[in-house]
Write a protein that holds these residues in place. Structure first.
Motif, PDB file in Angstrom:
ATOM      1  N   LYS A 271      28.207  41.671  35.978  1.00  0.00           N
ATOM      2  CA  LYS A 271      27.924  40.720  34.435  1.00  0.00           C
ATOM      3  C   LYS A 271      28.065  42.445  33.963  1.00  0.00           C
ATOM      4  N   GLU A 272      26.610  43.210  34.636  1.00  0.00           N
ATOM      5  CA  GLU A 272      26.578  44.415  33.496  1.00  0.00           C
ATOM      6  C   GLU A 272      27.980  45.252  33.327  1.00  0.00           C
ATOM      7  N   PHE A 273      29.296  45.022  33.616  1.00  0.00           N
ATOM      8  CA  PHE A 273      30.326  46.069  33.426  1.00  0.00           C
ATOM      9  C   PHE A 273      30.443  44.896  31.580  1.00  0.00           C
ATOM     10  N   PHE A 274      30.479  43.669  31.771  1.00  0.00           N
ATOM     11  CA  PHE A 274      31.116  42.692  30.795  1.00  0.00           C
ATOM     12  C   PHE A 274      29.964  43.130  29.467  1.00  0.00           C
ATOM     13  N   ASP A 275      28.310  43.118  30.087  1.00  0.00           N
ATOM     14  CA  ASP A 275      27.493  43.682  29.018  1.00  0.00           C
ATOM     15  C   ASP A 275      27.883  45.199  28.524  1.00  0.00           C
ATOM     16  N   ALA A 276      28.280  46.227  29.258  1.00  0.00           N
ATOM     17  CA  ALA A 276      28.833  47.212  28.439  1.00  0.00           C
ATOM     18  C   ALA A 276      29.933  46.891  27.639  1.00  0.00           C
ATOM     19  N   LEU A 277      31.063  45.868  28.389  1.00  0.00           N
ATOM     20  CA  LEU A 277      32.079  45.760  26.907  1.00  0.00           C
ATOM     21  C   LEU A 277      31.456  45.227  25.875  1.00  0.00           C
ATOM     22  N   ALA A 278      30.607  44.387  26.138  1.00  0.00           N
ATOM     23  CA  ALA A 278      30.320  43.973  24.522  1.00  0.00           C
ATOM     24  C   ALA A 278      29.170  44.552  24.200  1.00  0.00           C
ATOM     25  N   SER A 279      28.718  45.989  24.475  1.00  0.00           N
ATOM     26  CA  SER A 279      28.076  46.799  23.771  1.00  0.00           C
ATOM     27  C   SER A 279      28.743  47.225  23.164  1.00  0.00           C
ATOM     28  N   THR A 280      30.165  48.062  23.667  1.00  0.00           N
ATOM     29  CA  THR A 280      31.165  48.346  22.674  1.00  0.00           C
ATOM     30  C   THR A 280      31.698  47.667  21.696  1.00  0.00           C
ATOM     31  N   LEU A 281      32.253  46.039  22.068  1.00  0.00           N
ATOM     32  CA  LEU A 281      33.000  45.338  20.585  1.00  0.00           C
ATOM     33  C   LEU A 281      32.047  45.176  19.849  1.00  0.00           C
ATOM     34  N   ALA A 282      30.455  45.465  20.122  1.00  0.00           N
ATOM     35  CA  ALA A 282      29.328  45.124  19.025  1.00  0.00           C
ATOM     36  C   ALA A 282      29.645  46.001  18.250  1.00  0.00           C
ATOM     37  N   ASP A 283      30.140  47.671  18.066  1.00  0.00           N
ATOM     38  CA  ASP A 283      30.043  48.467  17.147  1.00  0.00           C
ATOM     39  C   ASP A 283      31.692  48.085  15.457  1.00  0.00           C
ATOM     40  N   PHE A 284      31.729  46.866  15.946  1.00  0.00           N
ATOM     41  CA  PHE A 284      33.659  47.117  14.844  1.00  0.00           C
ATOM     42  C   PHE A 284      32.750  45.105  14.687  1.00  0.00           C
ATOM     43  N   PRO A 285      32.072  45.161  13.469  1.00  0.00           N
ATOM     44  CA  PRO A 285      31.694  43.643  13.259  1.00  0.00           C
ATOM     45  C   PRO A 285      32.822  43.169  12.687  1.00  0.00           C
ATOM     46  N   MET A 286      34.084  44.018  11.739  1.00  0.00           N
ATOM     47  CA  MET A 286      34.891  43.773  10.888  1.00  0.00           C
ATOM     48  C   MET A 286      36.207  42.729  11.883  1.00  0.00           C
ATOM     49  N   LEU A 287      35.860  43.522  12.651  1.00  0.00           N
ATOM     50  CA  LEU A 287      37.606  43.197  14.115  1.00  0.00           C
ATOM     51  C   LEU A 287      36.904  41.344  14.428  1.00  0.00           C
ATOM     52  N   LEU A 288      35.372  41.863  15.121  1.00  0.00           N
ATOM     53  CA  LEU A 288      34.472  40.738  15.866  1.00  0.00           C
ATOM     54  C   LEU A 288      35.105  39.170  14.898  1.00  0.00           C
ATOM     55  N   THR A 289      34.849  39.546  13.519  1.00  0.00           N
ATOM     56  CA  THR A 289      35.005  37.990  12.196  1.00  0.00           C
ATOM     57  C   THR A 289      36.675  37.871  12.006  1.00  0.00           C
ATOM     58  N   THR A 290      38.072  38.611  12.053  1.00  0.00           N
ATOM     59  CA  THR A 290      39.005  38.097  11.785  1.00  0.00           C
ATOM     60  C   THR A 290      39.760  38.395  12.589  1.00  0.00           C
ATOM     61  N   ALA A 291      39.154  38.290  13.821  1.00  0.00           N
ATOM     62  CA  ALA A 291      40.320  38.795  15.546  1.00  0.00           C
ATOM     63  C   ALA A 291      40.212  37.635  16.417  1.00  0.00           C
ATOM     64  N   THR A 292      40.813  36.931  16.712  1.00  0.00           N
ATOM     65  CA  THR A 292      40.542  36.311  17.729  1.00  0.00           C
ATOM     66  C   THR A 292      40.603  37.622  19.338  1.00  0.00           C
ATOM     67  N   PHE A 293      39.805  37.898  20.317  1.00  0.00           N
ATOM     68  CA  PHE A 293      39.971  38.495  21.602  1.00  0.00           C
ATOM     69  C   PHE A 293      40.115  37.515  22.368  1.00  0.00           C
ATOM     70  N   VAL A 294      41.587  37.585  23.208  1.00  0.00           N
ATOM     71  CA  VAL A 294      42.217  36.736  24.365  1.00  0.00           C
ATOM     72  C   VAL A 294      41.703  37.745  25.838  1.00  0.00           C
ATOM     73  N   PHE A 295      40.830  37.230  26.839  1.00  0.00           N
ATOM     74  CA  PHE A 295      40.615  37.478  27.813  1.00  0.00           C
ATOM     75  C   PHE A 295      41.751  37.302  28.839  1.00  0.00           C
ATOM     76  N   VAL A 296      42.412  37.661  29.642  1.00  0.00           N
ATOM     77  CA  VAL A 296      42.657  37.904  30.471  1.00  0.00           C
ATOM     78  C   VAL A 296      42.777  38.390  32.179  1.00  0.00           C
ATOM     79  N   PRO A 297      42.248  37.191  33.318  1.00  0.00           N
ATOM     80  CA  PRO A 297      41.517  38.046  34.447  1.00  0.00           C
ATOM     81  C   PRO A 297      42.780  38.528  35.270  1.00  0.00           C
ATOM     82  N   GLY A 298      42.057  39.194  36.150  1.00  0.00           N
ATOM     83  CA  GLY A 298      43.440  40.183  37.138  1.00  0.00           C
ATOM     84  C   GLY A 298      43.007  38.962  38.351  1.00  0.00           C
ATOM     85  N   ASP A 299      43.522  39.812  39.965  1.00  0.00           N
ATOM     86  CA  ASP A 299      42.953  39.684  41.048  1.00  0.00           C
ATOM     87  C   ASP A 299      41.666  39.911  41.533  1.00  0.00           C
TER      88      ASP A 299
END
Length: 816
Positions: free
Chosen positions: A545-573
């Motif tokens: 869970k801490e890894f995804f929290d770090a990803l959330a901190s990185t995405l928070a630096d781009f509010p324009m992309l967060l409000t105008t795009a759809t982010f799709v996450f595909v899992p792996g093995d």
């Protein structure tokens, strides 16, 4: 003696009469105790006046006036024999709607009409209206060509129709089934697409041709010029489809069409479902081959002269394995699955039986153009050799039809079954992307993804795409396209440099002008290098869970992309929860998304960015994060664009389990000059190697220094390896063409792994294959690989794909 009135005439007595109308009537006014009846709260059945004043119900003095509910007109049921209804049903279903009624369906309709229409079913035309509504609703629900009385669809239609009938007639009120209401889209849309007007009543601008074209799906319900400002954004026409929510279809050989599977799926189905997976795969490929010109017998086809090295096109014929009995020494072509017998020998199996296969002298056609592994359905051309002890018997041991046939099949040529273009499968003709598309044969009326069939809304979706994407691109070619899809490969969050690379990639798109930012970002796993939750003392789920929290901190630096795009996450093995018990090994397909327990902070980042901008993802005005399954699908403009997202190291698995074949003896120079064509089973000279090189930004100029020439040769080898992988996957039309022991599959969800019809784009994230962007039979296949380029420090790699404009993807790199 005072007579009691019948229930049919009682509603007329309950209506309040004005004094003027009452004076004109010949009968005297009702007694005082009947005049107070409208205030009675008893059920309508007690509204019949009593024969004695002592049984009158007193009115409550404080209860306000409450008009009684009108009673439905009663109909005397009759017994309507099915043969009596057959001529009218044939005229309505077969002649008008091109449907076929079974005897059970005719019995159901006759019982329903006799019960609810009564004796006026023919004189008053009540039955014809009921049959018309049932036929129209059946087609809108994609019920198929044959109307079966045992299906739950027909029973559900009749049950809905029963609640909207009064006196044998269909009510056209709010609860009624008018002509427009019967075209409603009967599916549940998620919150992000709730504003796309999917499922609304078709507008008056629908032409009669478009109305009749909605066979297989209801009208899309869209105006030619949508008045909602949110619908002017191309992202509003995007939908992410989970593999576990995708409609499931199976091919019916007798009816020659796809039927919807109505039984609920299960992760622990009965063993019979395993054979159904193979049967469905075989039937789909077999009917696809029969539609190919090379397997059709025609005088025009046999006389057609090709421009390639072959002199004439030959018509091939597939022989069932059971028909080899008693035909020793004859040449045949077999279509079947490569299997491994308990003895360890290779065999080929179809729906009639299996036979031992000898490929020691076999060569692939074209040479070295595809992989061949057990679990694939292939074409083998060779000679049947019967065993000496079984000559005259045709069988070996206790084998027979459905078992292993005695003898062996000596294969000389082996090849992949050629795939079929998407336009040919859906019956679309005309220029690519033009407005003059027409609907022909094929399966254009089948809604494979639950977003609308090609016949229902394909032409209208193309007009909307033309207005939102193509026209702005032609007006201003230098402006970035809104229809871009940014595909980031494997994102290992446990490596610190991964987030730095992702931050650099997002910063490149954050500077785009307003309204020109990409509409979708695809981020794929494995999100950790190792299966964290299966490593015991390494932190487990808390560290994950801490890894995804770090990803959330990185995405928070781009509010324009967060409000105008759809982010799709595909899992792996290596992602949860499957890695908790698989330890990173091969797990069954499809895989469920990453649980919300680990991704809650990322969702909060998107909600905060939308709230700060005054937008809302629920209303379709803000960005969102979608965690989909593996594989998953993205639909853009309904059936117009289908993008398949798949994360798997399929290239390494093909190399480990492939069958070694004999190679043709040719000079080294000739072998180096040969190229694998990406046009199907028969190579076409019009596909030079530079076509794929341009897609990968490779300059094929021969005037280069010797070191660059060596690098170019290495890159060309990567292109050939990419083409070999692409041809194998698309010809199989299946994302897991392996034995169940190598790549297990959930049997009930196997239809989600089929690539039929061929998608417009396939994102195949494979870290064991070189990055590429190759087009094969109209399907654009892309592999971004890992976001961190191996062997090159500080270099990030991804793929950018443009929807609608060119339909091309290119591999991009940047330094961070």
């Amino acid at each position: 003696m005072m007579s009691i009135q019948s229930p049919e005439k009682s509603p007329r007595k309950k209506q309040p009469k004005s004094p003027e109308k009452g004076a004109k009537r010949a009968k005297p006014p009702p007694p005082p105790f009947f005049a107070a009846r409208p205030k009675v709260t008893a059920p309508p059945s007690s509204d019949i006046p009593s024969s004695s004043p002592a049984f009158a119900t007193p009115a409550h003095p404080l209860r306000p006036f409450q008009a009684p509910a009108p009673a439905k007109a009663a109909v005397l049921p009759i017994i309507l024999p099915p043969p009596t209804l057959r001529p009218l049903a044939f005229r309505t279903f077969t002649k008008k709607h091109s449907l076929t009624l079974t005897s059970s369906a005719l019995q159901e309709l006759a019982t329903f009409i006799g019960r609810h229409c009564g004796s006026g079913w023919k004189e008053e035309g009540l039955a014809e209206k009921v049959l018309e509504e049932v036929a129209r609703t059946w087609k809108n629900r994609n019920g198929g060509v044959i109307v079966d009385g045992a299906s739950s669809e027909l029973k559900d239609i009749l049950k809905t129709l029963e609640g909207n009938m009064s006196g044998g007639k269909i009510i056209n009120g709010p609860r009624g089934l008018s002509r427009q209401n019967s075209l409603l889209l009967e599916q549940t849309e998620d919150a992000d697409l709730s504003k796309t007007r999917l499922g609304l009543r078709p507008s008056s601008s629908l032409t009669p041709d478009d109305n009749q074209a909605s066979f297989g799906m209801s009208g899309i319900g869209l105006d030619e010029e949508p008045d909602d400002a949110a619908l002017q954004d191309a992202r509003r026409w995007l939908k992410v489809i989970n593999a576990f929510d995708q409609p499931r279809y199976t091919y019916n050989v007798g009816k020659k069409h796809f039927e919807k599977i109505n039984s609920p799926p299960s992760l622990l189905p009965p063993a019979a479902r395993k054979t159904e997976v193979f049967r469905h795969r075989y039937n789909v490929i077999h009917q696809r081959l029969l539609r190919n010109e090379a397997f059709q017998t025609s005088a025009m086809t046999s006389a057609r002269v090709r421009t390639t090295t072959s002199s004439a096109m030959q018509s091939h014929k597939i022989t069932p394995i059971a028909n080899l009995l008693g035909r020793h020494g004859t040449t045949h072509m077999l279509l079947g699955m490569l299997i491994v017998l308990p003895t360890g020998n290779l065999a080929i199996s179809d729906l009639t039986g299996a036979i031992a296969l000898d490929l020691s002298q076999a060569v692939s056609i074209p040479e070295d153009s595809a992989w061949f592994t057990p679990g694939m359905i292939v074409l083998v051309d060779g000679v049947y050799e019967e065993e000496e002890e079984s000559v005259g018997m045709g069988l070996s041991g206790n084998a027979g039809v459905g078992g292993t046939i005695g003898g062996r099949f000596q294969g000389f040529f082996i090849g992949q079954p050629p795939c079929e273009k998407r336009r040919a499968t859906l019956g679309v003709s005309g220029l690519e992307g033009g407005a003059d598309h027409t609907i022909g044969g094929g399966f254009g009326w089948i809604d494979f993804l639950g977003v609308g069939s090609e016949r229902a809304c394909g032409s209208r979706m193309r007009r909307i795409e033309q207005r939102l994407l193509r026209q702005p691109a032609l007006a201003d070619p230098d402006k970035p396209s809104r229809g871009r899809v940014v595909i980031v490969g494997e994102l290992n969050l446990d490596q610190p440099r991964t987030l730095q690379a992702l931050k650099k990639i997002l910063s490149l798109y954050a500077t785009d002008p307003e309204g020109s930012t990409p509409m979708t970002f695809v981020l794929t796993g494995n999100f950790t290098t190792h299966a964290v939750m299966a490593r015991g003392g390494s932190g487990g789920s808390i560290e994950y869970k801490e890894f995804f929290d770090a990803l959330a901190s990185t995405l928070a630096d781009f509010p324009m992309l967060l409000t105008t795009a759809t982010f799709v996450f595909v899992p792996g093995d290596n992602d949860g929860w499957v890695s908790a018990f698989a330890g990173g090994a091969s797990v069954p397909l499809p895989r469920k998304p990453v649980p919300d327990l680990f991704t809650s902070r990322i969702r909060r980042v998107f909600a905060a960015a939308n709230a700060e901008a005054g937008l809302s993802a629920a209303e379709g005005t803000g960005g969102e994060a979608v965690w989909t399954s593996n594989p998953g699908r993205i639909s853009v403009f309904g059936p117009n664009h289908e993008i398949v997202l798949f994360r798997d190291d399929i290239s390494a698995r093909l190399r480990r389990s492939s069958v070694r074949l004999k190679s043709k003896s040719a000079p080294a120079d000739a072998a180096a000059a040969e190229d694998v064509s990406m046009s199907g089973a028969n190579p076409a000279p019009s596909s030079p190697p530079a076509a794929a090189s341009e897609a990968m930004d490779i300059d094929p100029s021969p005037q280069q220094p010797p070191p660059q020439q060596q690098q170019q040769e290495q890159l060309s080898h990567d292109i050939l390896a990419a083409r070999k992988l692409v041809k194998t996957v698309l010809d199989q039309g299946y994302l897991a063409p392996f034995r169940p022991a190598i790549k297990p599959v959930h049997w009930d969800y196997a239809p989600a792994l089929h690539l039929y019809p061929l998608p417009t784009a396939l994102v195949l994230v494979d870290t064991t294959a070189p990055p590429f962007a190759v087009t094969y039979e109209g399907c654009h296949v892309m592999n971004p690989g890992s976001v961190l380029v191996p062997g090159r420090r500080g270099v990030a790699r991804w793929v950018e794909y443009t929807v609608g404009v060119g339909k091309n993807g290119r591999v991009r790199e940047c330094i961070f």
